[in-house]
Design a protein around this motif. Structure first.
Motif, PDB file in Angstrom:
ATOM      1  N   LEU A 125      73.144  26.855  50.011  1.00 12.69           N
ATOM      2  CA  LEU A 125      72.291  25.473  50.002  1.00 12.69           C
ATOM      3  C   LEU A 125      72.698  24.510  49.030  1.00 12.69           C
ATOM      4  O   LEU A 125      73.313  25.033  47.863  1.00 12.69           O
ATOM      5  CB  LEU A 125      70.707  25.771  49.786  1.00 12.69           C
ATOM      6  CG  LEU A 125      70.033  26.825  50.555  1.00 12.69           C
ATOM      7  CD1 LEU A 125      68.731  27.036  50.172  1.00 12.69           C
ATOM      8  CD2 LEU A 125      70.307  26.508  52.175  1.00 12.69           C
ATOM      9  N   ASN A 126      72.983  23.244  49.276  1.00 17.86           N
ATOM     10  CA  ASN A 126      73.447  22.056  48.516  1.00 17.86           C
ATOM     11  C   ASN A 126      72.307  21.946  47.518  1.00 17.86           C
ATOM     12  O   ASN A 126      72.735  21.337  46.689  1.00 17.86           O
ATOM     13  CB  ASN A 126      73.885  20.968  49.205  1.00 17.86           C
ATOM     14  CG  ASN A 126      72.709  20.350  49.843  1.00 17.86           C
ATOM     15  OD1 ASN A 126      71.763  20.759  50.166  1.00 17.86           O
ATOM     16  ND2 ASN A 126      72.791  18.841  49.868  1.00 17.86           N
ATOM     17  N   ARG A 127      71.136  22.271  47.761  1.00 18.72           N
ATOM     18  CA  ARG A 127      69.866  21.993  46.949  1.00 18.72           C
ATOM     19  C   ARG A 127      68.909  23.083  46.870  1.00 18.72           C
ATOM     20  O   ARG A 127      68.748  23.374  47.822  1.00 18.72           O
ATOM     21  CB  ARG A 127      69.322  20.757  47.012  1.00 18.72           C
ATOM     22  CG  ARG A 127      70.313  19.326  46.537  1.00 18.72           C
ATOM     23  CD  ARG A 127      69.636  18.257  47.274  1.00 18.72           C
ATOM     24  NE  ARG A 127      68.117  18.048  46.756  1.00 18.72           N
ATOM     25  CZ  ARG A 127      67.260  17.257  47.248  1.00 18.72           C
ATOM     26  NH1 ARG A 127      67.679  16.434  48.245  1.00 18.72           N
ATOM     27  NH2 ARG A 127      66.018  17.048  46.940  1.00 18.72           N
ATOM     28  N   GLU A 128      68.522  23.525  45.620  1.00 18.13           N
ATOM     29  CA  GLU A 128      67.490  24.540  45.913  1.00 18.13           C
ATOM     30  C   GLU A 128      66.358  24.320  44.682  1.00 18.13           C
ATOM     31  O   GLU A 128      65.566  25.253  44.293  1.00 18.13           O
ATOM     32  CB  GLU A 128      68.190  25.872  45.465  1.00 18.13           C
ATOM     33  CG  GLU A 128      69.071  26.398  46.282  1.00 18.13           C
ATOM     34  CD  GLU A 128      69.779  27.547  46.087  1.00 18.13           C
ATOM     35  OE1 GLU A 128      68.891  28.681  45.557  1.00 18.13           O
ATOM     36  OE2 GLU A 128      71.013  27.922  45.878  1.00 18.13           O
ATOM     37  N   ASN A 129      65.894  23.101  44.516  1.00 23.85           N
ATOM     38  CA  ASN A 129      65.187  22.640  43.535  1.00 23.85           C
ATOM     39  C   ASN A 129      63.554  22.522  44.322  1.00 23.85           C
ATOM     40  O   ASN A 129      62.869  21.492  44.160  1.00 23.85           O
ATOM     41  CB  ASN A 129      65.549  21.404  43.007  1.00 23.85           C
ATOM     42  CG  ASN A 129      65.669  20.246  44.020  1.00 23.85           C
ATOM     43  OD1 ASN A 129      66.069  20.508  45.014  1.00 23.85           O
ATOM     44  ND2 ASN A 129      65.425  18.838  43.633  1.00 23.85           N
ATOM     45  N   TYR A 130      63.152  23.588  45.208  1.00 22.78           N
ATOM     46  CA  TYR A 130      61.995  23.352  45.793  1.00 22.78           C
ATOM     47  C   TYR A 130      60.967  24.797  45.489  1.00 22.78           C
ATOM     48  O   TYR A 130      61.658  25.894  45.171  1.00 22.78           O
ATOM     49  CB  TYR A 130      62.117  23.496  47.376  1.00 22.78           C
ATOM     50  CG  TYR A 130      62.876  22.246  47.603  1.00 22.78           C
ATOM     51  CD1 TYR A 130      61.974  20.797  47.917  1.00 22.78           C
ATOM     52  CD2 TYR A 130      64.181  22.090  48.166  1.00 22.78           C
ATOM     53  CE1 TYR A 130      62.892  19.624  48.103  1.00 22.78           C
ATOM     54  CE2 TYR A 130      64.886  20.791  48.438  1.00 22.78           C
ATOM     55  CZ  TYR A 130      64.144  20.069  48.419  1.00 22.78           C
ATOM     56  OH  TYR A 130      65.036  18.865  48.848  1.00 22.78           O
ATOM     57  N   TYR A 146      66.669  22.334  56.157  1.00 20.52           N
ATOM     58  CA  TYR A 146      68.367  22.299  55.899  1.00 20.52           C
ATOM     59  C   TYR A 146      69.105  22.724  57.399  1.00 20.52           C
ATOM     60  O   TYR A 146      68.347  23.317  58.170  1.00 20.52           O
ATOM     61  CB  TYR A 146      68.873  23.473  54.959  1.00 20.52           C
ATOM     62  CG  TYR A 146      68.370  23.392  53.520  1.00 20.52           C
ATOM     63  CD1 TYR A 146      69.129  22.968  52.463  1.00 20.52           C
ATOM     64  CD2 TYR A 146      66.877  23.966  53.116  1.00 20.52           C
ATOM     65  CE1 TYR A 146      68.475  22.824  51.193  1.00 20.52           C
ATOM     66  CE2 TYR A 146      66.448  23.996  51.756  1.00 20.52           C
ATOM     67  CZ  TYR A 146      67.397  23.263  50.829  1.00 20.52           C
ATOM     68  OH  TYR A 146      67.042  23.169  49.463  1.00 20.52           O
ATOM     69  N   LYS A 148      77.115  27.217  55.195  1.00 18.61           N
ATOM     70  CA  LYS A 148      76.674  26.012  54.153  1.00 18.61           C
ATOM     71  C   LYS A 148      75.801  25.204  54.627  1.00 18.61           C
ATOM     72  O   LYS A 148      76.087  24.574  55.774  1.00 18.61           O
ATOM     73  CB  LYS A 148      77.952  25.464  53.584  1.00 18.61           C
ATOM     74  CG  LYS A 148      78.799  26.520  52.858  1.00 18.61           C
ATOM     75  CD  LYS A 148      80.145  25.736  52.274  1.00 18.61           C
ATOM     76  CE  LYS A 148      81.184  26.648  51.799  1.00 18.61           C
ATOM     77  NZ  LYS A 148      82.328  25.722  51.335  1.00 18.61           N
ATOM     78  N   SER A 185      72.920  21.630  54.129  1.00 25.87           N
ATOM     79  CA  SER A 185      72.500  20.739  53.550  1.00 25.87           C
ATOM     80  C   SER A 185      71.248  20.263  53.906  1.00 25.87           C
ATOM     81  O   SER A 185      70.910  20.646  55.034  1.00 25.87           O
ATOM     82  CB  SER A 185      73.444  19.226  53.592  1.00 25.87           C
ATOM     83  OG  SER A 185      74.941  19.818  53.035  1.00 25.87           O
ATOM     84  N   VAL A 186      70.434  19.626  53.082  1.00 25.46           N
ATOM     85  CA  VAL A 186      69.172  19.172  53.246  1.00 25.46           C
ATOM     86  C   VAL A 186      69.073  18.024  54.485  1.00 25.46           C
ATOM     87  O   VAL A 186      70.020  16.942  54.457  1.00 25.46           O
ATOM     88  CB  VAL A 186      68.324  18.354  52.195  1.00 25.46           C
ATOM     89  CG1 VAL A 186      66.996  17.826  52.517  1.00 25.46           C
ATOM     90  CG2 VAL A 186      68.091  19.399  51.134  1.00 25.46           C
ATOM     91  N   GLU A 198      63.339  16.109  53.952  1.00 22.03           N
ATOM     92  CA  GLU A 198      62.254  16.499  53.238  1.00 22.03           C
ATOM     93  C   GLU A 198      61.275  15.589  52.907  1.00 22.03           C
ATOM     94  O   GLU A 198      61.298  14.512  53.026  1.00 22.03           O
ATOM     95  CB  GLU A 198      62.976  16.911  51.655  1.00 22.03           C
ATOM     96  CG  GLU A 198      63.419  15.795  51.036  1.00 22.03           C
ATOM     97  CD  GLU A 198      64.315  16.013  50.004  1.00 22.03           C
ATOM     98  OE1 GLU A 198      63.798  16.660  48.985  1.00 22.03           O
ATOM     99  OE2 GLU A 198      65.377  15.086  49.731  1.00 22.03           O
TER     100      GLU A 198
END
Length: 496
Positions: free
Chosen positions: A237-242, A267, A275, A277-278, A281
């Protein structure tokens, strides 16, 4: 002398025919009576007689016994031969309809005929029908008796035709919860030991099956349709800040989606590299979602402040335009639990399919959420059987007793809806239900029930969980096994 020989022949022929019918009917009646539950179940699976199984299962046995007794009484023998001819005409007409007009051919049943195929049944019945007619002819001087016999035979066959017409109408429109389990529906052809109980089926494409893992949310297990190889992929994942709570992976080739409706976040990435990406959100919460195409989706969410379920439709990313509809779900009790269910999408039909958990109904809707139809599933639970309470302190709505689940998991392929029903139908063996899970198949286009088949447990006391209907087979998770049930000709002939 010739007249005496002729009289003697007639007498012995008639007596022989009567004796043969007595042996046949008594043996058949006793065999059916000794295994009555199985006989009634077989009648219940008949495509002609299902709705009338209780009456016919008893009626056939009684008719065979009564005719046998009458055949043994000299003064009633002539009448009994007429009745025997009428009954054999019914049996013959039944087989002809089964072989030529029925939607499927059931298992054979009936005492001495049980080991015969349907073609042999037909020859056997016609032979006995002609013997009965010949015995009637030799027992009377009425020159018009053969014409009368033909009339009785036609009328008897006509009664079976009427049963067939009414049975088809009842099964399709007024189904009294009688399932049909025709041969050549689906059969297990392969099994893969996953050695793990936490897998679910994320999707399939071509000859590849993809499994997600509840305990390892970013792990994908890929296998081929014949289970000859397995390979694991790790989603990046390009972001995992959840703060994730319920991550799920869904394959909608060539894309895969990673989502959590409680965050909410979706995603998207390509299956070719895993791979993601979001995609969007914080725009809308959802409890279930289906992707109609790369730019559109439909979802179920809760309407504030009541918390009642509603359907939503979105188009465009990353800030989709959302529309909601209050017309899709029909509230019976609380609007929350009574409108709970599974959400699917048919790419072939371009229809959204929602199936209620706790009542016998599924909804067919357009992509814009306009409802096209509300067909019934085959059980008789019209109203959700739920005990709902509202907690005074928190105001939360809870179930005060285990729910009466009707339809659990679902899957859609082509124009067919596959439903894992939780209720045992009439004439179904309780022992089988303890060791198997039933799948009911519905034709979305015709809005009718088609057939059912069993998926048998591979691990004791663990029922089938996740399942997925692919192009040529149904894949199911049973315990720590992945099962493949290939479709037979009955499903393949109507799937698209």
């Amino acid at each position: 002398m010739k007249r005496s020989l002729g009289t003697t022949f007639k007498k012995y022929f008639v007596e022989t025919v009567c004796s043969l019918f007595i042996l046949l009917f008594i043996y058949a009646a006793v065999s059916k009576a000794m295994d009555f539950e199985n006989f009634r179940a077989q009648i219940g699976q008949s495509p002609l007689l299902s709705p009338f199984a209780n009456f016919i299962s008893v009626g056939v046995i009684m008719a065979e016994i009564i005719i046998s007794v009458l055949l043994a009484v000299p003064k009633a023998k002539y009448l009994a031969l007429w009745l025997a001819a009428a009954l054999m005409a019914m049996f013959t007409a039944y087989i002809i309809i089964i072989l030529n007009f029925s939607s499927f051919i059931p298992c054979s049943c009936g005492g001495i005929l049980e080991k015969m195929g349907w073609g042999q049944h037909l020859v056997f019945n016609i032979a006995f029908l002609f013997m009965a007619m010949a015995a009637v002819k030799l027992s009377t001087k009425d020159n018009g008796v053969l014409l009368k016999l033909c009339g009785v035979a036609i009328a008897s066959a006509g009664m079976v035709v009427i049963l067939f017409v009414f049975s088809e109408d009842i099964m399709e429109r007024e189904n009294p919860f009688i399932r049909r389990f025709p041969k050549a529906s689906a059969a297990k052809t392969n099994m893969l030991d996953l050695r793990n109980y936490s897998y679910y089926i994320a999707g399939a494409h071509g000859n590849k099956i993809y499994l997600g893992n509840w305990k390892a949310p970013l792990e994908i297990l890929e296998t081929d349709s014949n289970f000859k190889y397995t390979v694991k992929h790790t989603i990046i994942l390009n972001r995992e800040n959840y703060s994730y709570k319920a991550v799920e992976v869904r394959i909608h080739y060539p894309y895969f989606y990673v989502m959590d409706g409680t965050v909410p976040v979706i995603y998207r990435g390509l299956v070719s590299n895993w791979k993601a990406s979001v995609l969007t959100e914080g725009k809308f919460h959802f409890s279930s979602i289906v992707f109609l195409d790369p730019n559109q989706f439909a979802f179920r969410t809760q309407k504030p402040p009541s918390g009642e379920n509603i359907m939503g439709y979105g188009i465009g990313y990353p800030a989709p335009h959302i529309q909601y509809s209050d017309e899709v779900f029909q509230k019976q009790k609380d609007g929350i639990f009574d409108t709970d269910g599974t959400l699917q999408y048919s790419d072939k039909m371009q229809k959204i399919i929602f199936t209620y958990y706790y009542r016998n109904q599924y909804i067919i809707a357009e992509n814009n959420l306009k409802v096209k139809a509300r067909p019934r599933t085959i059980d008789t639970t019209v109203h959700a059987k739920l005990k709902v309470v509202k907690l005074e302190k928190s105001g939360d709505i809870k179930l005060s007793a285990p729910p009466y689940t009707v339809n659990r998991n679902t899957s859609v392929i082509g124009k067919l809806l596959f439903v894992n029903s939780m209720l045992r139908g009439r004439y179904e063996d309780e022992k089988v239900w303890k060791n198997a899970t039933v799948i009911d198949v519905y034709d979305i286009a015709k809005q009718t029930y088609v057939l059912s088949f069993y998926v048998y447990d591979q691990t004791q006391n663990i029922k089938m969980g996740s399942f997925f209907a692919a192009d040529s087979a149904l894949y199911a998770i049973s315990g720590h096994y992945l099962l493949k049930y290939e479709y037979g000709k009955r499903i393949n002939s109507i799937i698209y």
